[in-house]
Design a protein around this motif. Structure first.
Motif, PDB file in Angstrom:
ATOM      1  N   GLY A  95       4.586  67.971  12.895  1.00  0.00           N
ATOM      2  CA  GLY A  95       3.564  68.369  13.871  1.00  0.00           C
ATOM      3  C   GLY A  95       3.167  67.204  14.762  1.00  0.00           C
ATOM      4  O   GLY A  95       2.809  67.392  15.923  1.00  0.00           O
ATOM      5  N   LEU A  96       3.262  66.006  14.226  1.00  0.00           N
ATOM      6  CA  LEU A  96       2.956  64.805  15.019  1.00  0.00           C
ATOM      7  C   LEU A  96       3.792  64.734  16.287  1.00  0.00           C
ATOM      8  O   LEU A  96       3.347  64.248  17.319  1.00  0.00           O
ATOM      9  CB  LEU A  96       3.224  63.541  14.193  1.00  0.00           C
ATOM     10  N   LEU A  97       5.034  65.203  16.204  1.00  0.00           N
ATOM     11  CA  LEU A  97       5.988  65.072  17.318  1.00  0.00           C
ATOM     12  C   LEU A  97       5.998  66.314  18.220  1.00  0.00           C
ATOM     13  O   LEU A  97       6.761  66.380  19.182  1.00  0.00           O
ATOM     14  CB  LEU A  97       7.395  64.823  16.775  1.00  0.00           C
ATOM     15  N   ARG A  98       5.141  67.279  17.901  1.00  0.00           N
ATOM     16  CA  ARG A  98       5.072  68.530  18.661  1.00  0.00           C
ATOM     17  C   ARG A  98       4.971  68.259  20.168  1.00  0.00           C
ATOM     18  O   ARG A  98       4.090  67.536  20.624  1.00  0.00           O
ATOM     19  CB  ARG A  98       3.793  69.250  18.205  1.00  0.00           C
ATOM     20  N   LEU A 112      -7.548  66.300  12.670  1.00  0.00           N
ATOM     21  CA  LEU A 112      -7.059  66.323  14.057  1.00  0.00           C
ATOM     22  C   LEU A 112      -7.172  64.940  14.701  1.00  0.00           C
ATOM     23  O   LEU A 112      -6.243  64.482  15.370  1.00  0.00           O
ATOM     24  CB  LEU A 112      -7.847  67.357  14.883  1.00  0.00           C
ATOM     25  N   GLU A 113      -8.276  64.287  14.493  1.00  0.00           N
ATOM     26  CA  GLU A 113      -8.488  62.949  15.072  1.00  0.00           C
ATOM     27  C   GLU A 113      -7.446  61.962  14.572  1.00  0.00           C
ATOM     28  O   GLU A 113      -6.878  61.191  15.329  1.00  0.00           O
ATOM     29  CB  GLU A 113      -9.875  62.425  14.696  1.00  0.00           C
ATOM     30  N   ALA A 133      -4.483  62.563  13.348  1.00  0.00           N
ATOM     31  CA  ALA A 133      -3.147  62.885  13.869  1.00  0.00           C
ATOM     32  C   ALA A 133      -3.004  62.364  15.295  1.00  0.00           C
ATOM     33  O   ALA A 133      -1.971  61.793  15.670  1.00  0.00           O
ATOM     34  CB  ALA A 133      -2.908  64.395  13.831  1.00  0.00           C
ATOM     35  N   GLU A 134      -4.044  62.549  16.080  1.00  0.00           N
ATOM     36  CA  GLU A 134      -4.010  62.111  17.481  1.00  0.00           C
ATOM     37  C   GLU A 134      -3.870  60.582  17.555  1.00  0.00           C
ATOM     38  O   GLU A 134      -3.142  60.054  18.387  1.00  0.00           O
ATOM     39  CB  GLU A 134      -5.300  62.574  18.160  1.00  0.00           C
ATOM     40  N   LEU A 188      -2.107  67.435   8.882  1.00  0.00           N
ATOM     41  CA  LEU A 188      -2.123  68.319  10.047  1.00  0.00           C
ATOM     42  C   LEU A 188      -1.355  69.610   9.750  1.00  0.00           C
ATOM     43  O   LEU A 188      -1.824  70.713  10.046  1.00  0.00           O
ATOM     44  CB  LEU A 188      -1.503  67.595  11.259  1.00  0.00           C
ATOM     45  N   LEU A 230      -3.257  71.818   7.270  1.00  0.00           N
ATOM     46  CA  LEU A 230      -4.380  72.474   7.951  1.00  0.00           C
ATOM     47  C   LEU A 230      -3.879  73.667   8.761  1.00  0.00           C
ATOM     48  O   LEU A 230      -4.450  74.776   8.704  1.00  0.00           O
ATOM     49  CB  LEU A 230      -5.073  71.461   8.866  1.00  0.00           C
ATOM     50  N   GLU A 231      -2.801  73.459   9.492  1.00  0.00           N
ATOM     51  CA  GLU A 231      -2.255  74.544  10.309  1.00  0.00           C
ATOM     52  C   GLU A 231      -1.785  75.702   9.428  1.00  0.00           C
ATOM     53  O   GLU A 231      -2.006  76.878   9.752  1.00  0.00           O
ATOM     54  CB  GLU A 231      -1.100  74.012  11.170  1.00  0.00           C
ATOM     55  N   VAL A 255      -0.284  59.261  16.398  1.00  0.00           N
ATOM     56  CA  VAL A 255       0.834  59.495  17.313  1.00  0.00           C
ATOM     57  C   VAL A 255       0.878  58.435  18.409  1.00  0.00           C
ATOM     58  O   VAL A 255       1.945  58.138  18.960  1.00  0.00           O
ATOM     59  CB  VAL A 255       0.779  60.930  17.891  1.00  0.00           C
ATOM     60  N   GLU A 268     -11.527  69.406   9.007  1.00  0.00           N
ATOM     61  CA  GLU A 268     -10.662  69.754  10.127  1.00  0.00           C
ATOM     62  C   GLU A 268     -10.701  68.701  11.235  1.00  0.00           C
ATOM     63  O   GLU A 268      -9.669  68.237  11.720  1.00  0.00           O
ATOM     64  CB  GLU A 268     -11.082  71.128  10.675  1.00  0.00           C
TER      65      GLU A 268
END
Lengths: 424, 424
Positions: free
Chosen positions: A66-69, A413-414, A416-417, A103, A106-107, A420, A409
């Motif tokens: 998901g990091l590379l999405r 998200l923070e 992961a952002e 991430l 969570l998804e 990346v 949550e």
């Protein structure tokens, strides 16, 4: 711990009969499905206007991706891998992968997935995220030796290390799986060693097989046979093997898979997006091969939404075969639930007394799911993961009315952002 | 009336440049897009962590068909039509269609569609629903005469009656469109009459063309030419014509469409589900044909979600052509927004000063849309209609933070559920 889900439309049993009923969960099992259950429970969930569905089993993914999405799309496969995916993956630390695993978890919780079969690196870190999330994770360390004996040894060592670390988590929900990447990236020595170790430790095996035409060509050149025949010839195949993709299978391959009781994890979204091709679903169904459904990683999908994946599966095969009757809603729904559970030796994927309480409650009070003419059709053709309201795994509520209870949550998200940024 | 959308990630201009900016709406137009706009506004919307996207233009649908959603799936086309769809449609009263139109309008608002091109019956009733909903509706009465001159006359009369009723609504948002069903269900006399009336009244025309192989075969047998050549030969085609589907087009057809400035409304979901085939997107793009995107009706999709439809479009063409570079995210996003608006002669589908304020605000604070590596990619490949939070049409807020302001959601759902009982 007990949970009573009241007044839902329950997708009941292997046959997916939709009944208006209550579902009583005791411990981690479904204890009773009936109208007007009078037993009390620690938690009561009102499911009027909702559908009580088996949770979804994502049978092939790389959850930290998901990091590379969205980092690279619409590119030829090798350019995508060599210029965009691999250079970033080379920078992935254990910490980054763990952030990606959170991430992904969570998804999955948010979209009603209750169990998944994963393949990536630092799977012990992924295991820690899965443990906290409450999901069921089947975690395969992706082994690649490219025919180099030194790497073979190193990869086996790393797999066994990760296995031991995962076993230390001491959770029935989290299982180590052997994950040799593919016949074109693994030596026969490695594949044989994996087969032996899987028998020895009683673990499942998952491996990419016949995803692209070029991969099949390379195996044909190197060994003079198809990847499936190659695996069969070295005694690799069995009921405990889940091959991902199976796009370029010929009739002989299909017969071999059926004879060995191998499961195919179908990934329509990824096969479409990467233009890999179309899995021969008709042949596989006719031969009685067990087919599960997976999203693949979020770099080639680009999400982990199993409800969306069901629609992609049903639609892809209809247009490819110019036959609107193929891959009907019930067949595809079973792929995404009970077939996946069967591959993982899980008594789950079905709402029925005695089965594991892995459940998704889906809100049907939404315009795109009304009128409620056909529940299973709506789940396959009209719904998406955002319609899931409550997710239960192993008798524990992971999300209630859209609120995830096991993970923070915002923090996920923070993180992961932030992670990346280090990959760009 | 003015609205200020603060701090969003704005998909700006025809080129879809993503900028962090504010958007000021005055009246029904976008007045300014800039960082830190200081002007006050009647309503201020905080869009941090959100994407400000052009609203979606659904260029082909039958909006009241949500009533029939899931009533029949996975069937051969003629069995589906003859045994399930047509018998139900025969029972559809004006009141039922109006209930279906409300359901469709509600679903479109919730999923960020701001304008749509419709074809069905009792379009004056649909117009009343659209008026109340706040959407832009381009409403075509579906004319079918099956070569019977008496029916030709009746259909023309009904179309003109519905046109007058729709004009009585006196709303710029609601436009009558001529909707002859298809070359295989309409006589040449009817098609010629429609062409004349469209010129006379300055209305657009929409028609199903080359959706199925069998339909093309029937036209070839009857007239000795393809449907597109037939329409060209009678002078039917022009910039004001939107053909739906265009699946079975040959190179000559494509050249004719390009020469006449015809728009094709592409419906990948429906074409896949009904196993109709795959539109030749490469040829159409190379020839410079304007391609918009539609969901078709909810009996063959089974929803009106334009975000999902974008993903289906991008994925279908990649796998069909075994080429991952075709139908890239930006191309598909334009189909779903600015191309559709262009076909409707609407200065919309683009976020830019002077354009109509038709906007969807999409919540990106969700795991499947993070990290925000690429906004347009996420909209096409990762998002779905449920991610839309706020919908603005013609400078009016129709949905704010998930709450629809123009329609009573519960009432619409209840009415749809009730009406469908009479069809069973």
């Amino acid at each position: 711990m007990s949970i009573l889900i009241k007044n839902g439309l329950v997708v009941y049993g292997e046959d997916l009969n939709v009944v208006n009923a209550d579902v009583l969960i005791e411990g981690n099992r479904i204890a009773k499905v009936a109208k007007n259950i009078r037993e009390g429970a620690d938690t009561v969930i009102d499911a009027s206007g909702r559908v009580v569905s088996p949770g979804f089993v994502n049978l092939h993914t790389h959850s930290p991706m998901g990091l590379l999405r969205g980092l690279a799309d619409d590119l030829p496969l090798m350019e995508w891998l060599e210029k965009h995916i691999w250079p970033r993956e080379a920078k992935l630390t254990r910490e980054a992968i763990k952030a990606g695993a959170y991430l992904g978890a969570l998804e999955m919780i948010k979209t009603g997935t209750t169990a998944f079969l994963d393949m990536y690196f630092h799977m012990d870190a992924v295991g820690e995220a899965v443990l906290e999330s409450g999901l069921r994770g089947y975690l395969g360390y992706g082994m690649i030796d490219l025919g180099d004996p030194e790497r073979t040894e190193k990869e086996v060592k790393e797999a066994l290390r990760e296995m031991r670390e995962i076993e230390k988590l001491e959770s029935d929900r989290i299982q180590f799986v052997f994950g040799p990447h593919a016949p074109y990236t693994c030596s026969l020595a490695l594949l044989k060693e994996v087969r032996k170790l899987a028998d020895e430790h009683g673990k499942l095996i998952t491996i990419h097989v016949s995803e692209t035409m070029s991969e099949v060509g390379r195996i044909q050149e190197r060994y003079g046979k198809s990847p499936v025949v190659l695996l069969d010839d070295i005694g690799f195949l069995g009921k405990d093997v889940i091959i991902a993709h199976g796009v370029w299978l010929d009739s002989r391959d299909v017969q071999i898979l059926a004879r060995n009781g191998v499961t195919v994890a179908h990934n329509p979204g990824s096969n479409m997006k990467l233009a890999s091709g179309v899995m021969p679903i008709g042949k596989l169904l006719n031969a009685g091969v067990n087919i599960g459904l997976g999203t693949d990683g979020s770099a080639s999908n680009n999400n982990l939404d199993m409800l969306e994946e069901m629609k992609l599966a049903a639609l892809l095969h209809k247009v490819h075969n110019l036959d609107p009757t193929i891959a009907d809603a019930s067949t595809v729904f079973r792929m995404a639930t009970q077939n996946g559970a069967r591959a993982l030796n899980l008594k789950a994927g079905v709402i029925k007394e005695g089965y594991l309480a892995d459940i998704a409650v889906i809100d049907f009070n939404r315009p795109h799911l009304r009128p409620i003419n056909n529940v299973v059709s709506h789940l396959v053709y009209s719904a998406n993961g955002n319609d899931v309201e409550t997710t239960i795994v192993d008798g524990r509520i992971l999300m209630l009315d859209g609120e995830v209870l096991t993970l923070d949550e915002e923090k996920v998200l923070e993180k992961a952002e932030k992670v990346v940024e280090s990959l760009l």
